[in-house]
Design a protein around this motif. Structure first.
Motif, PDB file in Angstrom:
ATOM      1  N   THR A  67       0.845  -1.197   0.000  1.00 54.23           N
ATOM      2  CA  THR A  67       0.000   0.000   0.000  1.00 54.23           C
ATOM      3  C   THR A  67       0.876   1.242   0.000  1.00 54.23           C
ATOM      4  N   ILE A  68       0.461   2.234  -0.769  1.00 52.08           N
ATOM      5  CA  ILE A  68       1.119   3.543  -0.718  1.00 52.08           C
ATOM      6  C   ILE A  68       0.082   4.561  -0.273  1.00 52.08           C
ATOM      7  N   THR A 128       8.742   9.856  11.588  1.00 51.93           N
ATOM      8  CA  THR A 128       7.529   9.559  10.832  1.00 51.93           C
ATOM      9  C   THR A 128       6.693   8.557  11.612  1.00 51.93           C
ATOM     10  N   TRP A 162       4.566   6.701   9.840  1.00 51.17           N
ATOM     11  CA  TRP A 162       4.045   5.841   8.776  1.00 51.17           C
ATOM     12  C   TRP A 162       4.979   4.675   8.465  1.00 51.17           C
ATOM     13  N   ALA A 163       4.443   3.466   8.598  1.00 47.64           N
ATOM     14  CA  ALA A 163       5.219   2.279   8.256  1.00 47.64           C
ATOM     15  C   ALA A 163       4.925   1.824   6.830  1.00 47.64           C
ATOM     16  N   VAL A 164       4.228   2.661   6.087  1.00 41.04           N
ATOM     17  CA  VAL A 164       4.004   2.410   4.654  1.00 41.04           C
ATOM     18  C   VAL A 164       4.678   3.542   3.882  1.00 41.04           C
ATOM     19  N   PRO A 165       4.984   3.320   2.581  1.00 36.61           N
ATOM     20  CA  PRO A 165       5.495   4.452   1.793  1.00 36.61           C
ATOM     21  C   PRO A 165       4.457   5.563   1.772  1.00 36.61           C
ATOM     22  N   TRP A 166       4.909   6.765   1.971  1.00 35.71           N
ATOM     23  CA  TRP A 166       3.982   7.886   2.227  1.00 35.71           C
ATOM     24  C   TRP A 166       4.495   9.117   1.509  1.00 35.71           C
ATOM     25  N   LEU A 167       3.565   9.857   0.910  1.00 34.59           N
ATOM     26  CA  LEU A 167       3.959  11.059   0.152  1.00 34.59           C
ATOM     27  C   LEU A 167       3.022  12.224   0.430  1.00 34.59           C
ATOM     28  N   HIS A 203      13.770   5.065   7.476  1.00 36.22           N
ATOM     29  CA  HIS A 203      13.586   5.183   8.929  1.00 36.22           C
ATOM     30  C   HIS A 203      13.762   3.845   9.624  1.00 36.22           C
ATOM     31  N   LEU A 207       9.009   5.549  -3.694  1.00 36.13           N
ATOM     32  CA  LEU A 207       7.914   4.976  -2.906  1.00 36.13           C
ATOM     33  C   LEU A 207       7.838   3.495  -3.225  1.00 36.13           C
ATOM     34  N   ASP A 208       8.244   2.664  -2.263  1.00 32.52           N
ATOM     35  CA  ASP A 208       8.306   1.227  -2.498  1.00 32.52           C
ATOM     36  C   ASP A 208       7.747   0.513  -1.268  1.00 32.52           C
ATOM     37  N   PRO A 232       9.500   1.056   3.022  1.00 33.96           N
ATOM     38  CA  PRO A 232       8.688   2.251   3.240  1.00 33.96           C
ATOM     39  C   PRO A 232       9.527   3.482   3.587  1.00 33.96           C
ATOM     40  N   MET A 233       9.130   4.575   2.987  1.00 36.17           N
ATOM     41  CA  MET A 233       9.871   5.826   3.143  1.00 36.17           C
ATOM     42  C   MET A 233       8.856   6.961   3.184  1.00 36.17           C
ATOM     43  N   THR A 234       9.099   7.935   4.008  1.00 32.08           N
ATOM     44  CA  THR A 234       8.214   9.093   4.087  1.00 32.08           C
ATOM     45  C   THR A 234       8.800  10.209   3.238  1.00 32.08           C
ATOM     46  N   LEU A 235       8.116  10.561   2.153  1.00 31.49           N
ATOM     47  CA  LEU A 235       8.626  11.597   1.250  1.00 31.49           C
ATOM     48  C   LEU A 235       7.728  12.836   1.325  1.00 31.49           C
TER      49      LEU A 235
END
Lengths: 321, 409
Positions: A47-48, A66, A68-73, B206, B215-216, B220-223
C-alpha cells in the motif's frame, strides 16, 4: 464484493501490526488520528499512502520522524488525488515493464475537509473522472483545524469558527455543509460510503471495500476535533456516535449507484423513535454554545429541519420512505 | 568516434519534443493543453493511441495536477514528462518548488509564451523567467534541432544521481514551437541506450535500511515531510549544491551526446559566436540567436568585430563562463525577452552584469528589452543595437542603459 467474506475479530485487528504508529503529535482526543490507525488496519497488502497538507500530515511526519510504516507522500494541499493519479499510473506502467514485481499496490489518498470540499475538489473530481484505481479518504473535522479553526465547505450551519465567529449580529456559519459524498456519487464511481470511528468495524470494512473495488472509491469519515469543536477530549468517540444517532451524520454506502443504509443508521430508519434530537449533539460542543442563548436559539430548529430534510432524502435514495 | 547515421524529418519544435519523448522510454506523461505547447501532447497522445510507446498518458484537469501527477509518478520510480506554457506554467508555480524540493527529476518542455494581462498567446520568455528561482534546470534552445537534442539530454541531466533536479527545456512559442524545420533524429535504440533505465540513489530509510529513493512498499519511506527551522535550511542548501554539480553534468552529457550525434552547442552551457576577438557583443537566449548570427555575419563582412554569446543553460547559470566569454569585449548588449518590473532591466541583464562585476575589465553593459507578446525583432533592429554599442565604445560612456526594441514610445 470480496469483503463480505472478510471475517475478522477485534483480536485480529488488535494483533495486526500498526502501520500508523504512535509517537505522533496529535492533540489529546484527536479523532482523526484514531481514524488514520483504523484505515491502515484495513490494508490488504502492498500500500502507498499520499496525503494533503493538514493536521494529520503535520503531526505525523516531522522530519526526521515519521508515524508511517508504509510508503507515504505529501506534496501540497490541493492535490492529494493528483498525487494518487501519478502513483497509480506509475505503478501500472512499471509493473508492465517488469520494473516492479508487486502484483498489486493499493493507493490511498487522505485529506481533511479543506483538502477535499474546498481546495482539493478540482483534483479529486478530475482524478475520479479519469477512473484511477484508488481510495480517497476524507477525514472530516469540519474546519481548517491545522491553521486554527477556520470555516470550510464542510463546517456545519451555526458553528462558530475563527473566520465565521458567532458575533452580535451573525450566529456563526450561515451555510450548511456541502453534501460532498453525494457529489462524489454524482461522479458515478463504483464505491462511496460514510463512516464514523465509533463504529470502527463498519469503518474498517468500508476501507477494505474501497480498496477492493476496481476504480475510484470515496470514503467520508466523521472525525471530531475537541480543539476546534470546543468539546471534551474524552468524548470524541462518543460524539462520533451521537452524530450518527441524531442523523447529523448518517452511515451509508453507495455501491455502483445503489444507496443502502449501514446498520447503525438502518436501526434508526426502522425505529424512528430512536432518532435523537440534534440539540443533544449541539449542546456538548462549545462551537454551538451561542445557539443556546435566546438571541440565536431559533437556529437550532433550522439545524433540526435541515438534518431531517437530508435524512428523508437519504431514506428515499435507499428505498425507505 | 563517428556519429551515427540519422533520419531527417520535417518537424516543428513541438513535434521535435514529442518525437524525443517518444524515444526516451518515458513511463508517465501527465499534461494539460495550452497554446503553444498543445502540439506536443497531441502528437504524444497519438503515439500512445497507436501503441508506439509504453507510457501512461494522464490527461489531467489542470496544469497543477499535471505536474503533481508527474512528481508523484517520478517519486514512485517512473520517468515522467510534461509540457506547458505561460498561464499553465504560472499555475504550476507552487508545484515547481515542490518538485525540485522533492528532488524529482521530471522533465518539462515549455513553449515560451507571454503572460496575461492582456491575454496573449504569442512568444516571449516571461513565463520561464518568472520561474527562474524555482529550483529547475533551464535550457533554452535555438532551433527545432536543438529542441530535440536538448529533451534527450535533459533526462540524463535531471536523473544524474549527483543532480536529481527537474529540468525545463524552453523553446520560443511559435518561432520554434510552430515552425517546421529539418530535424536529424537518432535511431530509437541509440536514444534508448543513451538515456538508459532510471537509476535511484540509495538512501537510509527510517527502518535503518539502505534503499532506492522511491515509494516502495518493501522499503517504506516518508517523502515530502514537514521540516522545521532546525532542518529546512539544509534541504535548500543541498539543492544549491545539486545545481552547481549540474553545471558539469550538463557539459558532460552534452559532450557525450555530441559524439553520438555529431552536433554540439558550444560547451553545452554557453554557445559563443565570433566572440574570440569581438569588441562588441550581444547576449541572448533562444531563437533570437538565429537572427543575431545573421547580423553578426553581415557586420563581420563589413569589418566590424561583432560577436554573440547565447546562453543555453540559464539555470544553473555558468557565471564564470559568462565572465570569461565577455570580459574582453568593450561593450555588451543583453537582450531580454521579458521584464522585471521595477527591477532596472530584465533578468538576463541582471545576471550577466552580476557575472562581470568581479572582472577587473568590466565592459559597458546595456539592456534591450524586445519581442514581448510575440512582437517580431528584425535584423535591422539588431543592427541598430550593434550600432549603439559602437557609439558607446566611441564615446566611452552609456547614455541610456535600458532600451526597448521596436516599441511605440
Amino acid at each position: 464484493m470480496q469483503s463480505e467474506e472478510w471475517k475478522f475479530t477485534a483480536k485480529d485487528i488488535a494483533e495486526k501490526p500498526d502501520l500508523f504508529m504512535s509517537g505522533h503529535r496529535a492533540c489529546a482526543g484527536c479523532a482523526p488520528a484514531a481514524v488514520m490507525r483504523l484505515i491502515l488496519k484495513a490494508t490488504r497488502g502492498p500500500t502507498i499512502v499520499t496525503m494533503a497538507t493538514g493536521c494529520m500530515e503535520v503531526v505525523s511526519t516531522i522530519y526526521p520522524y515519521t508515524s508511517w510504516a508504509v510508503p507515504w507522500l505529501h506534496t501540497a494541499f490541493e492535490n492529494a488525488a493528483a498525487n494518487a493519479s501519478g502513483i497509480e499510473a506509475a505503478i501500472k506502467v512499471l509493473r508492465k515493464k517488469g520494473r516492479i514485481k508487486d502484483e498489486h499496490v493499493d493507493v490511498i489518498a487522505i485529506a481533511g475537509d479543506g483538502g477535499t470540499y474546498d481546495i482539493g475538489i478540482q483534483a479529486l473530481s478530475g482524478a475520479v473522472e479519469r477512473g484511477h484505481d484508488f481510495l480517497f479518504v476524507l477525514y472530516d473535522n469540519e474546519a481548517y483545524m491545522n491553521t486554527g479553526i477556520q470555516r470550510s465547505g464542510g463546517t456545519p450551519l451555526g458553528a462558530s469558527t475563527t473566520t465565521s465567529p458567532a458575533g452580535e449580529v451573525i450566529p456563526g456559519k450561515l451555510e450548511p455543509k456541502k453534501p460532498i459524498a453525494d457529489i462524489m456519487v454524482a461522479h458515478e464511481i463504483p464505491y462511496v460510503a460514510t463512516a464514523s470511528p465509533y463504529y470502527w468495524r463498519d469503518l474498517i470494512i468500508k476501507v477494505r471495500k474501497g480498496l477492493e473495488v476496481e476504480g475510484p472509491a470515496f470514503l467520508h469519515v466523521f472525525a471530531p476535533c475537541p480543539r476546534g469543536w470546543r468539546s471534551d477530549p474524552s468524548k470524541s468517540i462518543e460524539l462520533s456516535r451521537l452524530a450518527v444517532e441524531t442523523c447529523v451524520f448518517p452511515l451509508w454506502e453507495c455501491i455502483n449507484g445503489e444507496y443502502q443504509l449501514s446498520a447503525p443508521s438502518k436501526v434508526i430508519a426502522m425505529a424512528p423513535q430512536k432518532k435523537k434530537p440534534v440539540k443533544e449533539y449541539l449542546a456538548v460542543q462549545g462551537r454551538f454554545r451561542h445557539l443556546f442563548t435566546p438571541k440565536y436559539e431559533k437556529l437550532i430548529d433550522e439545524i433540526q429541519r435541515i438534518t431531517d430534510m437530508r435524512w428523508q432524502k437519504l431514506l428515499k435514495k435507499c428505498g425507505i420512505a | 568516434m563517428k556519429s551515427v547515421e540519422q533520419k531527417v524529418l520535417a518537424l516543428n519544435g513541438d513535434e521535435a519534443v514529442a518525437y524525443a519523448v517518444k524515444q526516451c522510454d518515458v513511463d508517465v506523461v501527465a499534461a494539460y493543453p495550452i497554446t503553444p505547447q498543445t502540439i506536443i501532447v497531441e502528437r504524444f497522445s497519438e503515439y500512445v493511441a497507436n501503441g508506439e510507446v509504453e507510457t501512461a498518458f494522464v490527461c489531467t484537469e489542470s496544469e497543477h495536477s499535471a505536474l503533481t501527477a508527474c512528481l508523484a509518478a517520478s517519486l514512485t520510480g517512473a520517468r515522467a514528462f510534461t509540457a506547458s506554457a505561460s498561464a499553465g506554467l504560472a499555475l504550476m508555480h507552487e508545484m515547481l518548488f515542490v518538485t525540485s524540493g522533492c528532488r524529482a527529476p521530471v522533465v518539462m518542455a515549455i513553449a515560451n509564451r507571454a503572460l496575461s494581462a492582456p491575454i496573449n498567446i504569442h512568444g516571449d520568455q516571461s513565463d520561464t523567467m518568472a520561474q527562474r528561482d524555482s529550483g529547475w534546470i533551464q535550457i533554452y534552445a535555438e532551433n527545432a534541432q536543438e529542441v530535440y537534442d536538448s529533451v534527450i539530454q535533459a533526462f540524463r541531466i535531471a536523473e544524474h544521481p549527483e543532480v536529481l533536479l527537474p529540468a525545463m527545456v524552453c523553446l520560443d512559442g511559435f518561432q520554434l514551437s510552430h515552425s517546421v524545420e529539418n530535424v536529424n533524429v537518432l535511431p530509437d535504440d541509440v536514444v534508448k541506450k543513451f538515456v538508459g533505465v532510471r537509476q535511484f540513489p540509495k538512501v537510509l530509510t527510517h527502518e535503518g535500511k539502505l534503499a532506492p529513493l522511491r515509494l516502495d512498499p518493501h522499503n517504506p519511506m516518508t517523502l515530502g515531510p514537514l521540516a522545521f527551522p532546525n532542518y529546512y535550511f539544509e534541504f535548500k542548501r543541498q539543492q544549491e549544491e545539486a545545481m552547481k554539480k549540474a553545471l558539469e553534468v550538463i557539459r558532460q552529457v552534452h559532450n557525450e551526446y555530441a559524439e553520438i550525434s555529431g552536433r554540439s552547442y558550444g560547451d553545452g552551457l554557453l554557445d559563443p559566436y565570433h566572440l574570440e576577438d569581438a569588441e562588441i557583443a550581444t547576449v541572448c537566449l533562444g531563437s533570437t540567436a538565429g537572427t543575431v548570427k545573421a547580423v553578426v555575419d553581415e557586420l563581420r563582412s563589413e569589418g566590424v568585430k561583432a560577436g554573440l554569446l547565447r546562453i543555453r543553460a540559464f539555470r544553473p547559470l555558468p557565471v564564470e563562463g559568462i565572465r570569461k566569454a565577455l570580459e574582453n569585449v568593450k561593450a555588451v548588449a543583453v537582450m531580454d525577452r521579458s521584464m522585471s518590473f521595477g527591477g532596472h532591466g530584465g533578468a538576463v541583464f541582471h545576471e550577466v552584469r552580476h557575472a562581470l562585476y568581479d572582472s577587473d575589465k568590466r565592459p559597458f553593459i546595456v539592456n534591450y528589452i524586445y519581442g514581448l507578446g510575440g512582437r517580431d525583432t528584425s535584423p535591422m533592429q539588431v543592427r541598430a543595437i550593434y550600432k549603439d554599442l559602437q557609439e558607446i565604445v566611441q564615446k566611452g560612456h552609456v547614455e541610456t542603459p535600458i532600451k526597448y526594441v521596436g516599441l511605440r514610445e
